[in-house]
Design a protein around this motif. Structure first.
Motif, PDB file in Angstrom:
ATOM      1  N   ASP A  21     -12.125  -3.365  35.027  1.00 45.99           N
ATOM      2  CA  ASP A  21     -11.405  -2.314  35.745  1.00 45.99           C
ATOM      3  C   ASP A  21     -11.007  -1.209  34.774  1.00 45.99           C
ATOM      4  O   ASP A  21     -10.547  -1.484  33.662  1.00 45.99           O
ATOM      5  N   ILE A  22     -11.162   0.041  35.207  1.00 44.68           N
ATOM      6  CA  ILE A  22     -10.675   1.154  34.389  1.00 44.68           C
ATOM      7  C   ILE A  22      -9.442   1.808  35.008  1.00 44.68           C
ATOM      8  O   ILE A  22      -8.742   2.567  34.347  1.00 44.68           O
ATOM      9  N   ILE A  23      -9.184   1.523  36.278  1.00 39.94           N
ATOM     10  CA  ILE A  23      -7.948   1.943  36.934  1.00 39.94           C
ATOM     11  C   ILE A  23      -7.355   0.696  37.578  1.00 39.94           C
ATOM     12  O   ILE A  23      -8.061   0.000  38.312  1.00 39.94           O
ATOM     13  N   PRO A  24      -6.099   0.354  37.302  1.00 36.65           N
ATOM     14  CA  PRO A  24      -5.509  -0.866  37.868  1.00 36.65           C
ATOM     15  C   PRO A  24      -5.676  -0.917  39.378  1.00 36.65           C
ATOM     16  O   PRO A  24      -5.403   0.047  40.082  1.00 36.65           O
ATOM     17  N   GLN A  25      -6.116  -2.065  39.885  1.00 40.17           N
ATOM     18  CA  GLN A  25      -6.311  -2.250  41.314  1.00 40.17           C
ATOM     19  C   GLN A  25      -5.216  -3.157  41.855  1.00 40.17           C
ATOM     20  O   GLN A  25      -4.126  -2.702  42.178  1.00 40.17           O
ATOM     21  N   ASN A  26      -5.509  -4.444  41.948  1.00 38.82           N
ATOM     22  CA  ASN A  26      -4.516  -5.388  42.479  1.00 38.82           C
ATOM     23  C   ASN A  26      -3.533  -5.864  41.411  1.00 38.82           C
ATOM     24  O   ASN A  26      -2.733  -6.747  41.659  1.00 38.82           O
ATOM     25  N   HIS A  27      -3.599  -5.274  40.224  1.00 40.93           N
ATOM     26  CA  HIS A  27      -2.690  -5.692  39.155  1.00 40.93           C
ATOM     27  C   HIS A  27      -1.257  -5.218  39.410  1.00 40.93           C
ATOM     28  O   HIS A  27      -0.317  -5.753  38.837  1.00 40.93           O
ATOM     29  N   LEU A  38      -7.999 -15.086  33.851  1.00 38.72           N
ATOM     30  CA  LEU A  38      -8.035 -14.769  32.422  1.00 38.72           C
ATOM     31  C   LEU A  38      -8.175 -13.264  32.303  1.00 38.72           C
ATOM     32  O   LEU A  38      -9.175 -12.689  32.745  1.00 38.72           O
ATOM     33  N   ILE A  39      -7.169 -12.614  31.724  1.00 38.19           N
ATOM     34  CA  ILE A  39      -7.158 -11.148  31.708  1.00 38.19           C
ATOM     35  C   ILE A  39      -6.942 -10.630  30.288  1.00 38.19           C
ATOM     36  O   ILE A  39      -6.118 -11.148  29.535  1.00 38.19           O
ATOM     37  N   HIS A  40      -7.730  -9.646  29.933  1.00 35.76           N
ATOM     38  CA  HIS A  40      -7.643  -9.008  28.618  1.00 35.76           C
ATOM     39  C   HIS A  40      -7.431  -7.512  28.817  1.00 35.76           C
ATOM     40  O   HIS A  40      -8.229  -6.842  29.483  1.00 35.76           O
ATOM     41  N   PHE A  41      -6.352  -6.996  28.231  1.00 35.49           N
ATOM     42  CA  PHE A  41      -6.043  -5.572  28.311  1.00 35.49           C
ATOM     43  C   PHE A  41      -6.587  -4.884  27.064  1.00 35.49           C
ATOM     44  O   PHE A  41      -5.905  -4.794  26.046  1.00 35.49           O
ATOM     45  N   GLU A  42      -7.834  -4.440  27.152  1.00 37.06           N
ATOM     46  CA  GLU A  42      -8.402  -3.682  26.042  1.00 37.06           C
ATOM     47  C   GLU A  42      -7.623  -2.383  25.862  1.00 37.06           C
ATOM     48  O   GLU A  42      -7.379  -1.933  24.745  1.00 37.06           O
ATOM     49  N   LYS A  43      -7.213  -1.808  26.992  1.00 32.82           N
ATOM     50  CA  LYS A  43      -6.394  -0.595  26.958  1.00 32.82           C
ATOM     51  C   LYS A  43      -5.444  -0.614  28.144  1.00 32.82           C
ATOM     52  O   LYS A  43      -5.872  -0.685  29.287  1.00 32.82           O
ATOM     53  N   ASP A  88      -8.398  -0.101  30.561  1.00 29.88           N
ATOM     54  CA  ASP A  88      -9.622  -0.868  30.328  1.00 29.88           C
ATOM     55  C   ASP A  88      -9.241  -2.341  30.389  1.00 29.88           C
ATOM     56  O   ASP A  88      -8.629  -2.865  29.461  1.00 29.88           O
ATOM     57  N   ILE A  89      -9.561  -2.984  31.501  1.00 23.07           N
ATOM     58  CA  ILE A  89      -9.091  -4.336  31.788  1.00 23.07           C
ATOM     59  C   ILE A  89     -10.290  -5.225  32.080  1.00 23.07           C
ATOM     60  O   ILE A  89     -11.139  -4.884  32.905  1.00 23.07           O
ATOM     61  N   ARG A  90     -10.376  -6.384  31.429  1.00 23.55           N
ATOM     62  CA  ARG A  90     -11.423  -7.356  31.694  1.00 23.55           C
ATOM     63  C   ARG A  90     -10.775  -8.583  32.306  1.00 23.55           C
ATOM     64  O   ARG A  90      -9.871  -9.173  31.699  1.00 23.55           O
ATOM     65  N   VAL A  91     -11.214  -8.967  33.486  1.00 23.87           N
ATOM     66  CA  VAL A  91     -10.537 -10.048  34.192  1.00 23.87           C
ATOM     67  C   VAL A  91     -11.557 -11.005  34.808  1.00 23.87           C
ATOM     68  O   VAL A  91     -12.530 -10.575  35.431  1.00 23.87           O
ATOM     69  N   SER A  92     -11.328 -12.293  34.571  1.00 24.91           N
ATOM     70  CA  SER A  92     -12.159 -13.352  35.151  1.00 24.91           C
ATOM     71  C   SER A  92     -11.302 -14.216  36.066  1.00 24.91           C
ATOM     72  O   SER A  92     -10.138 -14.490  35.761  1.00 24.91           O
ATOM     73  N   HIS A  93     -11.879 -14.655  37.178  1.00 23.59           N
ATOM     74  CA  HIS A  93     -11.210 -15.574  38.097  1.00 23.59           C
ATOM     75  C   HIS A  93     -12.099 -16.799  38.296  1.00 23.59           C
ATOM     76  O   HIS A  93     -13.296 -16.661  38.546  1.00 23.59           O
TER      77      HIS A  93
END
Length: 286
Positions: A21-27, A38-43, A88-93
Motif C-alpha cells: 500500500d502507498i496510501i493507508p487503506q483499512n489501517h 505481518l506489517i512492515h512500515f517502509e515509510k 509505503d506499507i507491506r502487509v501479509s495476511h
C-alpha cells in the motif's frame, strides 16, 4: 457504529495474501480479522493501537498481529495524501492453518506455534532484527508460487528463534474475540482518538455509549485492562514523545498541545512513563 470485522481479500489460488500500500487503506480504522497480520512500515509514522497498547510507530517498524486482535494505525495526516509523499506499507495476511491443520503441530515447529500464540498479544520487532526481516518481507512480496510460502516461513522462523521482540498488549487484555464488544469499543476508540488532545469529560463519553459514568468506568477497565485516565495519559505522552522528537515546539507548548492542563502534571506523568523529564528525553534523541 457497527463492529469493524474486516474480510481480508484473498483468492482460491493463493494460501495467503500480500500487498504493498502507498496510501493507508483499512489501517486507519479500529478493526480485527481472523487472519494474522505481518506489517512492515517502509515509510510511515503515527500512533499505533493494538489491543490496549498505545504507542508511536515510525518508518522501519515491523509488527505481527494475532488472530482477532483489535488494531489500527492512525497515520500522520500527510500520509493520507500524496503530498509531501505517500506511505509505503507491506502487509501479509495468513490464517493459522494456511499450511494445513497439522503443520504447526509438528515437533520441529514448536517455536513457530508458540510465536503464533504470543502474537495474540501483538508482537513488535526490535530494531536489531528489522533489517534481516525486512529483506525477507520483500522476498514475500516479490516471489511467486512455493518461494513465496518459503519466504513467509523464513520470516516467522527468524522472529521465533531470535526472541528479539516485545509483546504489546497487557496480560489483562482479553484475547478471546467473543469477549470483546467491538461495536461499543469502536465508538469509544473513535471518540478518544479524535479528542484526546483536549479535555475529555467522562459524562460525555459515557452518554455516547448509553451508560452512566460509573458503569462506563467499570466497562472500559474490564475491556481494556486500564482506566480511561491511564489510557489518555499514555496517548498524550506518546504524542508528546513524537513532538519532542520533531523539535518544532518548546516543552511548554508541547504540554498543552498534548492535552495536559498544566506543566506540573505533564512533567510528573512524562517522567513516570519514560523515566526522563521531557527535556532530558529530548536530549537523549540527539
Amino acid at each position: 457504529m457497527k463492529p469493524q470485522l474486516l474480510k481480508v481479500n484473498n483468492n482460491h489460488v493463493q494460501s495467503f495474501s500480500v500487498r504493498n500500500d502507498i496510501i493507508p487503506q483499512n489501517h486507519n480504522i479500529w478493526h480485527y480479522h481472523e487472519e494474522l497480520e505481518l506489517i512492515h512500515f517502509e515509510k510511515g509514522s503515527g500512533t499505533q493501537f493494538i489491543g490496549d497498547s498505545v504507542k508511536n510507530f515510525t518508518s522501519g517498524d515491523i509488527v505481527l498481529v494475532g488472530s482477532n486482535l483489535p488494531h489500527y494505525w492512525l497515520f500522520d495526516a500527510h500520509y493520507l495524501t500524496t503530498t509531501p509523499g505517500p506511505a509505503d506499507i507491506r502487509v501479509s495476511h495468513f490464517k493459522e492453518n494456511f499450511l494445513g491443520d497439522q503443520f504447526f503441530n509438528l515437533p520441529e515447529n514448536h517455536k513457530l506455534k508458540n510465536l503464533l500464540k504470543k502474537a495474540k498479544k501483538g508482537i513488535q520487532l526490535n530494531r536489531s532484527i528489522q533489517n534481516n526481516t525486512k529483506h525477507l518481507i520483500e522476498k514475500i512480496l516479490n516471489s511467486n508460487n512455493s518461494t513465496k510460502i518459503v519466504a513467509l516461513i523464513e520470516v516467522l522462523t527468524l522472529i521465533a528463534e531470535s526472541d528479539e521482540y516485545s509483546l504489546l498488549s497487557s496480560d489483562n487484555y482479553p484475547i478471546d474475540s467473543q469477549d470483546l464488544d467491538f461495536g461499543r469499543m469502536t465508538v469509544i476508540m473513535d471518540y478518544i482518538t479524535q479528542h484526546y488532545k483536549t479535555q475529555i469529560k467522562l459524562d460525555d463519553i459515557a452518554s455516547m455509549t448509553g451508560m452512566t459514568a460509573n458503569s462506563f468506568c467499570r466497562y472500559f477497565k474490564a475491556k481494556s485492562g486500564k482506566t480511561l485516565f491511564q489510557y489518555l495519559i499514555e496517548m498524550r505522552i506518546g504524542y508528546a514523545c513524537k513532538l519532542l522528537n520533531e523539535r518544532k515546539l518548546n516543552v511548554k507548548q508541547i504540554c498543552f498541545e498534548c492535552g495536559f492542563q498544566n506543566f506540573v502534571s505533564f512533567h510528573k506523568y512524562f517522567k513516570e512513563a519514560t523515566g526522563f523529564t521531557p527535556l532530558h528525553y529530548q536530549k537523549q534523541l540527539l
